[in-house]
Motif scaffolding. Sequence first.
Motif, short mmCIF file in Angstrom:
data_model
loop_
_atom_site.label_atom_id
_atom_site.label_comp_id
_atom_site.label_asym_id
_atom_site.label_seq_id
_atom_site.Cartn_x
_atom_site.Cartn_y
_atom_site.Cartn_z
N TRP A 186 0.87 -1.17 0.00
CA TRP A 186 0.00 0.00 0.00
C TRP A 186 0.91 1.22 0.00
O TRP A 186 1.76 1.36 0.87
N LEU A 187 0.73 2.08 -0.99
CA LEU A 187 1.56 3.28 -1.08
C LEU A 187 0.66 4.51 -1.17
O LEU A 187 -0.18 4.61 -2.06
N ILE A 188 0.84 5.42 -0.23
CA ILE A 188 0.13 6.70 -0.27
C ILE A 188 1.14 7.79 -0.61
O ILE A 188 2.15 7.94 0.08
N LEU A 189 0.87 8.52 -1.68
CA LEU A 189 1.73 9.61 -2.11
C LEU A 189 1.05 10.94 -1.87
O LEU A 189 -0.13 11.10 -2.18
N GLY A 190 1.80 11.89 -1.32
CA GLY A 190 1.28 13.24 -1.26
C GLY A 190 1.08 13.76 -2.68
O GLY A 190 1.88 13.45 -3.58
N GLU A 191 0.04 14.54 -2.93
CA GLU A 191 -0.23 15.01 -4.28
C GLU A 191 0.95 15.80 -4.86
O GLU A 191 1.18 15.80 -6.07
N GLU A 206 -6.98 8.03 -11.67
CA GLU A 206 -7.51 9.06 -12.57
C GLU A 206 -6.76 10.38 -12.40
O GLU A 206 -6.49 11.08 -13.38
N LEU A 207 -6.42 10.73 -11.16
CA LEU A 207 -5.66 11.96 -10.94
C LEU A 207 -4.27 11.83 -11.53
O LEU A 207 -3.77 12.77 -12.17
N ILE A 208 -3.62 10.69 -11.33
CA ILE A 208 -2.28 10.48 -11.90
C ILE A 208 -2.34 10.58 -13.41
O ILE A 208 -1.50 11.23 -14.04
N ARG A 209 -3.36 10.00 -14.00
CA ARG A 209 -3.52 10.03 -15.46
C ARG A 209 -3.75 11.48 -15.94
O ARG A 209 -3.19 11.90 -16.95
N TYR A 210 -4.54 12.21 -15.19
CA TYR A 210 -4.82 13.61 -15.54
C TYR A 210 -3.54 14.45 -15.50
O TYR A 210 -3.25 15.20 -16.43
N VAL A 211 -2.79 14.34 -14.41
CA VAL A 211 -1.56 15.12 -14.27
C VAL A 211 -0.56 14.72 -15.36
O VAL A 211 0.14 15.57 -15.93
N MET A 212 -0.50 13.43 -15.66
CA MET A 212 0.41 12.96 -16.69
C MET A 212 0.10 13.60 -18.04
O MET A 212 1.01 14.06 -18.75
N HIS A 225 0.65 17.69 -17.70
CA HIS A 225 1.99 18.21 -17.45
C HIS A 225 3.10 17.47 -18.18
O HIS A 225 4.18 18.02 -18.40
N TYR A 226 2.85 16.22 -18.54
CA TYR A 226 3.89 15.43 -19.18
C TYR A 226 3.36 14.74 -20.43
O TYR A 226 3.60 13.57 -20.68
N ALA A 227 2.62 15.51 -21.21
CA ALA A 227 2.01 14.96 -22.41
C ALA A 227 3.09 14.58 -23.42
O ALA A 227 4.19 15.16 -23.45
N GLU A 228 2.78 13.58 -24.22
CA GLU A 228 3.70 13.17 -25.29
C GLU A 228 3.85 14.31 -26.28
O GLU A 228 2.87 14.98 -26.65
N VAL A 229 5.07 14.54 -26.69
CA VAL A 229 5.36 15.63 -27.64
C VAL A 229 5.66 15.04 -28.99
O VAL A 229 6.46 14.11 -29.13
N ASP A 230 5.01 15.57 -30.01
CA ASP A 230 5.26 15.13 -31.38
C ASP A 230 6.59 15.69 -31.85
O ASP A 230 6.77 16.89 -32.00
#
Length: 281
Positions: free
Chosen positions: A156-161, A262-268, A271-276
Amino acid sequence: MANVNVLDPSASPLDYYGFELRRHREAAGLTQDKLGAILNYTGSLVGQIETARKLPTPEFSERVDAGLGTDGFFSRLVGLVLRSQLPAWFQQVAELEARAVEICAFHTHLVHGLLQTRAYARAVLGALDQENLDDRTEVRLARQRILDKEDPPLVWLILGEGVLYQDMGVGEHAAMRGQFERLLSYEKDPRVNVQVLPFAAGPHAGAQGSFDLFRFFADPAIVYTEGYGQGHPTANPATVKDCSLRYDHLQAAALSVRDSAELIRYVMEEHYAEVDEHPVA
């Protein structure tokens, strides 16, 4: 005749590995270069590992077992070798991780080492010290082998946002994206559960800092906290009871595993979207 550096196999796990590698190679009638060719490595690398000047990797060990027919001997040994290279104060923690049936971790600033990607681990370890960075990264990643055991621990891993927004300066966005993808890869794995404690949680039970809680099949639970260059494991019943209660409250305040993903996916994506790399003109 060349002067052969003969290791004392009792000196350390690394020396024992090198001694046994040489012994098995010579028993097979192979030179270092010939064994290297079989393994698709250089003979020089084989020699460095035989003389304990270079750390073996799990991949190298698997190839040795296949090439020399050693029935998994070196693959089993390499875990002990790599663990022995951890800082002395952290070796006990790695042993706790390896023995635990349940690991509950709360981290405020970094992704837990058990779930770090190679690029993320290199950034963390190399922030102030680039010396032997490849070997130190390999040693950290070796801890993750416990997740591949036949009966792995429940994690079980809890990460601060804030962890999600802490760019580790690992270069391309693809590297940070890779770390997020690693976290998301456990989304449907009941043995590894990732939750995010959102900023909206406000004051919380983990405000005093990160900690790990290890539970075992028969032994008392142990709480581990960490300072600069030192760790503090304790089995004190009062401390274990207090941290267990804190963890329960943190889990209650954190987003569910599904909402955390869902939050991790949103932030990804934000903020770290794939760049063409080859945009259309």
